[in-house]
Design an enzyme around this catalytic site. Structure first.
Site, PDB file in Angstrom:
ATOM      1  N   PRO A   9       0.793  -1.233   0.000  1.00  0.00           N
ATOM      2  CA  PRO A   9       0.000   0.000   0.000  1.00  0.00           C
ATOM      3  C   PRO A   9       0.827   1.287   0.000  1.00  0.00           C
ATOM      4  CG  PRO A   9       0.131  -0.866   2.220  1.00  0.00           C
ATOM      5  CD  PRO A   9       0.850  -1.861   1.329  1.00  0.00           C
ATOM      6  N   GLU A  10       2.142   1.188  -0.233  1.00  0.00           N
ATOM      7  CA  GLU A  10       2.991   2.382  -0.153  1.00  0.00           C
ATOM      8  C   GLU A  10       2.528   3.517  -1.057  1.00  0.00           C
ATOM      9  OE1 GLU A  10       6.021  -1.037   0.502  1.00  0.00           O
ATOM     10  OE2 GLU A  10       4.027  -0.754  -0.353  1.00  0.00           O
ATOM     11  N   ILE A  11       2.007   3.169  -2.243  1.00  0.00           N
ATOM     12  CA  ILE A  11       1.607   4.195  -3.202  1.00  0.00           C
ATOM     13  C   ILE A  11       0.567   5.140  -2.612  1.00  0.00           C
ATOM     14  CG2 ILE A  11      -0.240   2.819  -4.266  1.00  0.00           C
ATOM     15  CD1 ILE A  11       2.285   5.097  -6.103  1.00  0.00           C
ATOM     16  N   ASP A  12      -0.213   4.673  -1.657  1.00  0.00           N
ATOM     17  CA  ASP A  12      -1.275   5.482  -1.072  1.00  0.00           C
ATOM     18  C   ASP A  12      -0.744   6.561  -0.138  1.00  0.00           C
ATOM     19  OD1 ASP A  12      -3.235   4.062  -2.415  1.00  0.00           O
ATOM     20  OD2 ASP A  12      -3.431   2.577  -0.816  1.00  0.00           O
ATOM     21  N   VAL A  13       0.530   6.486   0.241  1.00  0.00           N
ATOM     22  CA  VAL A  13       1.129   7.558   1.046  1.00  0.00           C
ATOM     23  C   VAL A  13       2.262   8.225   0.266  1.00  0.00           C
ATOM     24  CG1 VAL A  13       0.476   6.562   3.259  1.00  0.00           C
ATOM     25  CG2 VAL A  13       2.667   5.918   2.234  1.00  0.00           C
TER      26      VAL A  13
END
Length: 260
Positions: free
Chosen positions: A134-138
């Site tokens: 989920p890194e892309i979401d931050v």
């Protein structure tokens, strides 16, 4: 058992490594990375340990990835960059270990936590666990663990995960080859124990030789891989345990491994 951000406990023939930061969702702080490296060194040098099992504290999260609170660092750019590289060295160390490793995925394994699952040889997860990047979401990208994800998945599925940040339910992750088993929570310890027990009952010398050959051949072109593996087979058949295993097979008896 010892206190710290990583607990180390020997249970029979296995070393159980537990990331112990439940309030931080077992996130990977610099301390966790250092302690995991030290725990792997300790397990490798302990002759009573034949299998290493990695898990997280609690029942909800295996590891939520990097600790965002420590991401910026406060020791200057170059020192902080070197600290980030230590996570990559940790992933490599799991594969360089002379002993097999099993991930006991007691809950969600996200971002760098998924990287740890992929770095282990085998993985058993509870139903209800999610795996993802989920890194892309931050506003980040799963840079280092992506190298392992590329080796486990095809290009389209790997790109979908890293570009969207979507999470995979454990059952779907199993069908994609990211896990070996998915079991109810009540059966997790038994499933991990059974798998670790099988590994502990093999020749440790041959397991070490075979694991090293597996990971080396993985990155070679096919002709070079076959030539390399032929050389490793020649080494394998000269091992004491290869002679014992063949003799035991012909004599219809269990082998008695000398681990050499």
């Amino acid at each position: 058992m010892e206190a710290g951000e990583v607990r180390y406990e020997v249970q029979g023939a296995q070393a159980l490594l537990t990331i112990d930061r439940p309030k931080a969702r077992n996130a990977l702080s610099p301390g966790v990375v250092r302690e995991l490296m030290a725990a792997l060194e300790r397990a490798e040098s302990d002759t009573s340990v034949r299998v290493v099992v990695l898990t997280g504290a609690g029942e909800k999260v295996f590891c939520a990835g990097g600790d965002l609170g420590t991401l910026a660092g406060d020791e200057g750019f170059l020192s902080t960059h070197e600290g980030r590289r230590s996570y990559g060295r940790l992933l490599t160390r799991f594969q360089e270990l002379r002993k097999p490793t099993v991930a006991r995925v007691n809950g969600h394994a996200l971002a760098g936590g998924l990287g740890l699952v992929l770095a282990c040889d085998l993985a058993v997860a509870v139903e209800g666990a999610d795996l993802g990047t989920p890194e892309i979401d931050v506003g980040l990208f799963p840079m280092m663990m992506m190298a392992l994800l590329q080796r486990h998945l095809g290009r389209k599925r790997a790109l979908e995960l890293v570009l969207t940040g979507d999470r995979l339910p454990a059952r779907e992750a199993l069908t994609l080859g990211l896990l070996n088993r998915v079991v109810p929570a009540a059966e997790l310890d038994a499933a991990v124990g059974a798998l670790a027990g099988k590994l502990a009952g093999k020749s440790q010398a041959v397991l070490a030789l075979g694991r090293r050959a597996f990971f080396t051949a993985e990155d070679l072109p096919l002709p070079a891989a076959l030539e390399y593996l032929a050389s490793q087979l020649s080494l394998n058949v000269l091992a004491d345990d290869a002679g014992e295993g063949i003799s035991a097979f012909l004599e219809k008896r269990p082998p008695k491994w000398n681990d050499r």
